[in-house]
Design an enzyme around this catalytic site. Structure first.
Site, mmCIF file in Angstrom:
data_model
loop_
_atom_site.group_PDB
_atom_site.id
_atom_site.type_symbol
_atom_site.label_atom_id
_atom_site.label_comp_id
_atom_site.label_asym_id
_atom_site.label_seq_id
_atom_site.Cartn_x
_atom_site.Cartn_y
_atom_site.Cartn_z
ATOM 1 C CG HIS A 185 6.781 7.166 5.731
ATOM 2 N ND1 HIS A 185 6.759 6.713 7.022
ATOM 3 C CD2 HIS A 185 6.425 8.474 5.786
ATOM 4 C CE1 HIS A 185 6.387 7.698 7.831
ATOM 5 N NE2 HIS A 185 6.183 8.784 7.095
ATOM 6 C CE1 TYR A 199 -2.186 3.208 4.349
ATOM 7 C CE2 TYR A 199 -4.277 4.346 4.639
ATOM 8 C CZ TYR A 199 -3.060 4.215 3.993
ATOM 9 O OH TYR A 199 -2.727 5.107 3.002
ATOM 10 N N PRO A 234 -9.862 8.775 0.363
ATOM 11 C CG PRO A 234 -10.046 9.688 2.481
ATOM 12 C CD PRO A 234 -10.852 9.294 1.287
ATOM 13 C CE LYS A 272 -2.226 5.541 -5.187
ATOM 14 N NZ LYS A 272 -0.758 5.534 -5.358
ATOM 15 C CE1 TYR A 283 1.324 3.894 0.738
ATOM 16 C CE2 TYR A 283 -1.035 3.697 0.358
ATOM 17 C CZ TYR A 283 0.032 4.188 1.101
ATOM 18 O OH TYR A 283 -0.218 4.991 2.188
HETATM 19 C C1 PHB Z 1 -2.811 11.912 5.764
HETATM 20 O O1 PHB Z 1 -1.645 12.006 6.235
HETATM 21 O O2 PHB Z 1 -3.664 12.835 5.882
HETATM 22 C C2 PHB Z 1 -3.196 10.652 5.011
HETATM 23 C C3 PHB Z 1 -2.298 9.584 4.940
HETATM 24 C C4 PHB Z 1 -2.661 8.444 4.226
HETATM 25 C C5 PHB Z 1 -3.913 8.392 3.619
HETATM 26 C C6 PHB Z 1 -4.813 9.473 3.705
HETATM 27 C C7 PHB Z 1 -4.450 10.620 4.410
HETATM 28 O O3 PHB Z 1 -4.277 7.280 2.922
#
Ligand code: PHB
Ligand code: APR
Length: 392
Positions: A73, A201, A293, A297, A385
């Site tokens: 990505h 997100y 999460p 990280k 990030y």
């Molecule tokens: C996940 O793919 O489980 C995942 C992706 C991004 C995040 C947290 C978890 O910030």
């Protein structure tokens, strides 16, 4: 009586990766894992790798399956209610990329490569206790198949996660802990269906949501939920409807509702225990710190701790140099606190806080609009990030 150079407590990503990297350096270790291998491999955990993690896994011979199955990505998207989509464009601002590749797969690969290389991982090691960690002859006691055992070692690596025994073995008189809990959790679903192509997100007045992936046929979704929510309150249809309401319609229309094979709720926590060393005991991974999460990280911090610790142990065992050992805690904590801050910041930005007042709401909205309009702000977010460099 068993003997090794490094006793590693915990057979999760941190413990297994450390054991593998020490093996590559010609240093022997024994991993003591409380659970069965099946239990460890059934855990559903994180799934996004920083560029530094991707490079390290390739460098230590763990990149083949990751590069075959992982999804690269250029960053992650933010869908903000009533506003255009926004990409945290790590490739544009840092030239580096992320990868979606599940922690479970990484742990499977670590178990495979340790077994192939004759690594000693003792599963179902019970009642692990650490002894003489402040002295120069530390040892570990544990029970295995009902037999009490003693493992003598030069160093103990505490890789046993948040609920492990290692952090608790550091005297309270020298320990400082820092914690922030959040008034909500994440309801996560694993679904056998093609995921969105992006990591996205979503911030919506109904709550946060996240779309991610594990493979071309396995989707991972989350929605913010109240603490104390019972998973039974969220049948599949209710989850899918709520998830789609939190994304823009054109995104929601692309979400495929597949069979749900896992559904669980996780609380969010920020936690750090300092120092990450006491005598011959060194903490790495969740044993020393927890991040919400939101910034993906947790696994990446475990990897950077292990990189710093393996480098320190190689210098010490191979060349008698203690410099990196002496620097380990401060060096690891600098990166830990950077990850804690960005994880806390993104959690503040993207979630709905029940007690937020109208002024706080305006601050929230303005921060996102500023981020969307400023290349400087986007570059700062992108470099954090995608992952800050590992210190030399
Ligand atoms: C996940 O793919 O489980 C995942 C992706 C991004 C995040 C947290 C978890 O910030
Ligand atoms: N004795 C032996 N093993 C133990 C003990 C103990 N007393 N307590 C815990 N363990 C084991 C657990 O069973 C687990 O397998 O230690 C391991 C710790 O693994 P993780 O909790 O996965 O922690 P870590 O290896 O640091 O990986 C961090 O995992 O929790 C996620 O989000 C986190 O992605 C991050 C990653």
């Amino acid at each position: 009586m068993l003997r090794t150079q490094v006793a590693i407590i915990g057979g999760g990503p941190a413990g297994l990766l450390l054991s593998h990297m020490l093996h590559l350096a010609g240093i022997d270790s024994i991993v003591l894992e409380r659970q069965s291998r099946d239990h460890v491999l059934q855990r559903i955990r994180a799934g996004v790798l920083e560029s530094g993690t991707i490079k390290l896994l390739r460098d230590v011979g763990l990149g083949e399956r990751m590069d075959r199955e992982g999804h690269v990505h250029d960053g992650a998207w933010i869908a903000w209610e009533d506003r255009p989509l926004f990409l945290i464009d790590t490739r544009k601002f840092t030239g580096r990329q992320m990868m979606a590749f599940g922690q479970t797969a990484i742990t499977e690969e670590l178990y495979r490569i340790r077994t192939r290389n004759g690594g000693q991982v003792i599963d179902e090691a019970k009642n692990v206790e650490l002894h003489d960690i402040a002295g120069d002859k530390p040892y570990v006691t544990f029970a295995h198949n009902g037999v009490e055992q003693r493992l003598d070692c030069g160093i103990i690596a505490g890789c046993d996660g948040f609920h492990g025994v290692s952090r608790r073995s550091i005297p309270a008189s020298v320990q400082r802990t820092f914690e922030r809990t959040y008034a909500f959790g994440w309801l996560g679903v694993m679904s056998e269906a093609a995921p969105l192509n992006e990591i996205m997100y979503a911030h919506h007045s109904r709550g946060f949501a996240l779309a991610s992936q594990r493979s071309p046929t396995l989707s991972r979704y989350y929605i913010q939920c109240d603490l104390g929510t019972d998973v039974a309150e969220w049948p599949d249809e209710k989850f899918w409807n709520e998830l789609k309401r939190r994304f823009p319609q054109d995104v929601a229309d692309r979400i495929v509702e597949g069979p749900v094979i896992e559904k669980s709720i996780a609380p969010l926590r920020s936690f750090v225990s300092e120092p990450m060393r006491h005598g011959r005991l060194f903490l790495a991974g969740d044993a020393a710190h927890i991040v919400p999460p939101t910034g993906a990280k947790g696994l990446n911090l475990a990897v950077s701790d292990v990189f710093f610790l393996h480098r320190a142990l190689e210098a010490w065992f191979k060349r008698g140099e203690s410099r990196y050992l002496d620097l380990y805690s401060d060096m690891a904590l600098r990166r830990v606190w950077s990850a804690e801050r960005i994880s806390w910041h993104l959690t503040q930005l993207l979630h709905v806080f029940p007690d937020e007042d109208p002024f706080g709401r305006r601050m929230h909205l303005n921060e996102f609009d500023y981020l969307r309009s400023s290349n400087a702000a986007q570059a700062a977010l992108a470099e954090q990030y995608v992952g800050l460099p590992f210190e030399d």
